[in-house]
Design an enzyme around this catalytic site. Structure first.
Site, PDB file in Angstrom:
ATOM      1  CB  SER A 154      -0.140 -10.680  11.967  1.00 10.13           C
ATOM      2  OG  SER A 154       0.207 -10.262  13.273  1.00 10.13           O
ATOM      3  CB  THR A 189       2.471  -4.509  11.019  1.00  8.31           C
ATOM      4  OG1 THR A 189       3.700  -4.911  10.410  1.00  8.31           O
ATOM      5  CG2 THR A 189       1.312  -5.247  10.384  1.00  8.31           C
ATOM      6  CE  LYS A 238       5.464  -1.165  11.849  1.00  7.84           C
ATOM      7  NZ  LYS A 238       6.449  -1.919  12.546  1.00  7.84           N
ATOM      8  CG  ASP A 251       8.621  -1.764  15.193  1.00  2.35           C
ATOM      9  OD1 ASP A 251       8.114  -2.744  15.753  1.00  2.35           O
ATOM     10  OD2 ASP A 251       8.104  -1.190  14.220  1.00  2.35           O
ATOM     11  N   GLY A 311       8.774   2.107   7.486  1.00  2.28           N
ATOM     12  CA  GLY A 311       8.535   2.408   8.900  1.00  2.28           C
ATOM     13  C   GLY A 311       9.431   1.626   9.837  1.00  2.28           C
ATOM     14  NE  ARG A 352      10.641  -1.449  -4.301  1.00  2.00           N
ATOM     15  CZ  ARG A 352       9.482  -2.045  -4.120  1.00  2.00           C
ATOM     16  NH1 ARG A 352       9.246  -3.204  -4.702  1.00  2.00           N
ATOM     17  NH2 ARG A 352       8.547  -1.501  -3.356  1.00  2.00           N
ATOM     18  CG  LEU A 399      13.218  -5.813  11.276  1.00  2.00           C
ATOM     19  CD1 LEU A 399      14.723  -5.926  11.285  1.00  2.00           C
ATOM     20  CD2 LEU A 399      12.801  -4.412  10.876  1.00  2.00           C
ATOM     21  N   GLY A 434      13.131 -12.435  12.579  1.00  2.00           N
ATOM     22  CA  GLY A 434      12.776 -11.445  13.590  1.00  2.00           C
ATOM     23  C   GLY A 434      11.687 -11.897  14.554  1.00  2.00           C
TER      24      GLY A 434
END
Ligand code: NDP
Length: 280
Positions: free
Chosen positions: A23, A70, A74, A111, A139, A161, A225, A249
């Site tokens: 992150s 994250t 979420k 988001d 999420g 998936r 993202l 992203g």
């Protein structure tokens, strides 16, 4: 459960995730703090799904002021809050938790707005009236799906998936004329899309995402993202398949972090300067 605002010298924040080492949020909040002359502490906290709720409660019981959330937490973040903004209420997922003055925890989701801001700003992409493929149903995909429908896409195709999860998202979106679900193995026959959005965590998990090149044409914009090394395989695949352009992203992360910062500190930071600093 009401919490009490901490008495420590600087307000404390964190981003919770699993994994979380990748992150850039602590760096971004430090950049915003420097820009706006604020003192604050912002760290990453790794919590497994089993430990998440108690870790978050402990964080706020210890005097913290706010948290970002994250993958894969979420939904759990939304569930543990006492109050919800209209967006969090509608989506059932949250990436921002804020301690309110009365001790209650507020959940919000920014988001979707952050993704749209990055698409239309940095990427120059208008999703209106476009055929869009959304990969993933977690999420972030949920927030992206609502935002894309609100933005006026012609049709949203969702592939995940685990198909059952995509079906659940389709149900929540409740827009049968504009939303369809395809099984992953139906993608090869689906043709090309104007916009292909990767909202899976395959890149972060370092897992391979097997996708047919036929999803991409020279008019396609491909957007992941995730950011940094996690986005590279998808962006490289899209370029190899002949897309018009592709992006990670990072701009979405900066936009959502800035929105969190504004919510917590009442000041709008300089997004462009932060983006330049991260890219430099
Ligand atoms: P979740 O854990 O909620 O969902 C993960 C999704 O990825 C699920 O749809 C899952 O499918 C799918 N997935 C995981 N591994 C694979 C794989 N190997 N192959 C195919 N699909 C896979 O995560 P989030 O939705 O919270 O986050 C998704 C991604 O978006 C993350 O990489 C995150 O970093 C990024 N993100 C970036 C933001 C930004 O600001 N730039 C903001 C929010 C998210 P299944 O249902 O089958 O498990």
């Amino acid at each position: 459960m009401p919490y009490t605002q901490g008495m420590s010298a600087v307000p404390r924040y964190a981003v919770f995730g699993h994994p979380i080492a990748h992150s850039l949020s602590p760096r971004l909040h430090a950049l915003f703090a420097a820009q706006t002359g604020r003192a604050l502490a912002y760290v990453t906290l790794d919590a497994t799904p089993a430990a998440f709720t108690s870790a978050m409660r402990e964080f706020f019981a210890g005097g913290a002021s706010g948290a970002n959330v994250t993958l894969p937490h979420k939904s759990a973040a939304c569930a543990l809050a006492d109050v919800h903004t209209p967006t969090a209420h509608r989506l059932g997922v949250a990436n921002v938790l804020t301690l309110l003055p009365d001790g209650r925890l507020e959940a919000d989701s920014n988001d979707g707005a952050g993704m749209l801001a990055d698409l239309s700003g940095r990427c120059g992409v208008d999703p209106r009236n476009r055929e869009v493929l959304l990969l993933g149903a977690g999420g972030a995909a949920r927030a992206a799906a609502f935002a894309l429908l609100d933005a006026g896409v012609a049709r949203l195709t969702i592939a995940n998936r685990t198909e059952a999860r995509a079906r659940r998202l389709e149900e929540v979106l409740a827009a049968p004329r504009r939303v369809r679900v395809l099984a992953w193995d139906q993608l090869a026959a689906a043709g090309a899309f104007a916009l292909v959005i990767n909202a899976t965590s395959a890149g972060v998990q370092r897992a391979e995402l097997a996708l047919p090149a036929s999803l991409i044409s020279a008019q396609t914009f491909a957007y992941d993202l995730s950011y940094g090394p996690a986005a590279q395989p998808f962006v490289a695949w899209a370029h190899a398949a002949g897309c018009g352009a592709a992006s990670d992203g990072l701009g979405m992360l900066v936009a959502t972090a800035a929105a969190s910062f504004l919510r917590w500190h009442g000041v709008q930071p300089d997004l462009a300067a932060a983006l330049r600093a991260l890219q430099g």
